[in-house]
Design an enzyme around this catalytic site. Structure first.
Site, PDB file in Angstrom:
ATOM      1  N   THR A 137     -12.867   1.005  -2.821  1.00 30.81           N
ATOM      2  CA  THR A 137     -12.265   2.078  -1.489  1.00 30.81           C
ATOM      3  C   THR A 137     -13.386   2.517  -0.362  1.00 30.81           C
ATOM      4  OG1 THR A 137     -10.341   2.531  -0.679  1.00 30.81           O
ATOM      5  CG2 THR A 137     -11.247   4.286  -2.445  1.00 30.81           C
ATOM      6  N   ASP A 191       1.128  -1.448   0.102  1.00 36.02           N
ATOM      7  CA  ASP A 191      -0.156   0.214   0.420  1.00 36.02           C
ATOM      8  C   ASP A 191       1.331   1.281  -0.179  1.00 36.02           C
ATOM      9  OD1 ASP A 191      -2.586   1.401  -0.201  1.00 36.02           O
ATOM     10  OD2 ASP A 191      -2.455   1.541   2.015  1.00 36.02           O
ATOM     11  N   PHE A 218     -11.979  -1.252   5.155  1.00 34.87           N
ATOM     12  CA  PHE A 218     -10.676  -0.317   5.704  1.00 34.87           C
ATOM     13  C   PHE A 218     -11.677  -0.970   7.233  1.00 34.87           C
ATOM     14  CE2 PHE A 218      -9.681   3.886   3.541  1.00 34.87           C
ATOM     15  CZ  PHE A 218      -9.740   3.003   2.547  1.00 34.87           C
ATOM     16  N   LYS A 254      -9.859   2.258  -8.735  1.00 36.56           N
ATOM     17  CA  LYS A 254     -10.395   2.556  -7.819  1.00 36.56           C
ATOM     18  C   LYS A 254     -11.194   3.480  -7.546  1.00 36.56           C
ATOM     19  CE  LYS A 254      -7.607   1.997  -2.991  1.00 36.56           C
ATOM     20  NZ  LYS A 254      -5.903   3.033  -2.645  1.00 36.56           N
ATOM     21  N   GLU A 271      -6.654   5.327  -8.656  1.00 39.79           N
ATOM     22  CA  GLU A 271      -7.964   5.906  -8.036  1.00 39.79           C
ATOM     23  C   GLU A 271      -8.214   6.800  -9.102  1.00 39.79           C
ATOM     24  OE1 GLU A 271      -9.711   6.643  -3.152  1.00 39.79           O
ATOM     25  OE2 GLU A 271      -8.243   6.085  -3.552  1.00 39.79           O
TER      26      GLU A 271
END
Length: 311
Positions: free
Chosen positions: A149, A16, A171, A125, A89
């Site tokens: 996400t 990440d 998350f 994303k 993203e």
């Protein structure tokens, strides 16, 4: 074996970070980025040339288009050091605009393909808003895979799976943050609300046969990671990857593919009204989704300021 090596026996490890130089030493299969990680990376001297090239090669383009070029440049470099996929993203400002999200997803894939990258190696994303999930459904029909996400609740996860999203990123750390702040309790191990949320989603998917991949994300410590050993994928920051590599304590598989059969929950059907109501009833998920979108928009604005200052 160290903990990272042990974890890889049960779970696909994902890096990440936008720092592709830091990725290589941990040998992850995939990598994920977001606006905050890219903003952090471009402020490092070693990545200045990427930023400068994106600006120099696109002098007549909009700042937004320069950012797209930059995102793809980072993605392309990351794909040189991993065997799998990179997540890129779209602008979080599009989180409530389905048509614009679809258009941006198509644009990014075209840019990747123009740079010689197969679309199978890219995940677009997007935030797990209702509009984002509808965009995911459309893109998946076109063979453009998505990573959903800013996901904090079971209703969001169910809607993503029903839409056919390739992957979700529920998350952990941000859920933990919210509950720790609201209760004053420093949750540990299996008692962590973020860990419990991902386990609930994973078991629901297994029980009802969804093919969408579950990738736990947003970790605050290795304890959260180890509690999710066995999850399809886990995306982990370089700092925590290093902590796992530095420990040789045993790692036990906590999530198993056949574990969902006994999950004490019936199947939930969601249309737009039901989705919005269930999300509204979950104060944590509502607040953290909105907060995450605002933070990514703010970091994209900072990136735009940096680019504007270079033109």
């Amino acid at each position: 074996m160290n903990q990272l090596e042990q974890l890889k026996q049960y779970t696909t490890v994902v890096a990440d970070t936008g720092d592709f130089q830091a990725i290589q030493q941990y040998n992850p299969r995939d990598a994920t980025t977001n606006p905050s990680l890219i903003l952090k990376a471009v402020q490092k001297p070693e990545y200045q040339p990427l930023l400068e090239k994106a600006v120099r090669d696109n002098l007549d383009a909009s700042t937004g288009d320069v950012i797209d070029q930059l995102l793809v440049a980072f993605g392309k470099q990351i794909l040189r050091v991993i065997p799998g996929r990179v997540s890129t993203e779209i602008d979080a400002a599009l989180s409530f605009n389905t048509a614009a999200s679809v258009a941006k997803g198509r644009e990014l894939i075209k840019l990747y393909e123009k740079n010689g990258v197969d679309r199978e190696r890219v995940l677009i994303k997007m935030a797990s808003t209702w509009e984002g999930i509808r965009a995911s459904a459309q893109l998946e029909k076109e063979g453009i895979h998505t990573n959903m996400t800013l996901l904090f609740s079971l209703p969001q996860a169910i809607a993503c799976a029903e839409a056919g999203a390739k992957l979700i990123s529920p998350f952990v750390g941000r859920i933990y943050d919210w509950y720790k702040k609201s209760t004053g309790i420093d949750y540990q191990g299996a008692d962590d609300p973020g860990v419990q949320s991902v386990k609930r989603i994973y078991n629901y998917y297994r029980k009802f046969g969804y093919q969408t991949e579950v990738m736990g994300a947003s970790f605050r410590n290795t304890g959260q990671i180890l509690e999710l050993a066995g999850c399809d994928l886990l995306t982990i920051s370089p700092d925590l990857l290093q902590q796992l590599a530095d420990s040789s304590a045993p790692v036990e598989r906590k999530l198993k593919p056949d574990a969902g059969g006994g999950a004490p929950i019936g199947k939930i059907s969601l249309d737009e009204a039901a989705f919005r109501f269930m999300l509204n009833e979950d104060a944590m998920a509502t607040e953290k989704t909105a907060e995450g979108i605002r933070a990514f928009v703010a970091d994209t604005a900072k990136l735009k300021q940096i680019i504007s200052g270079m033109r």
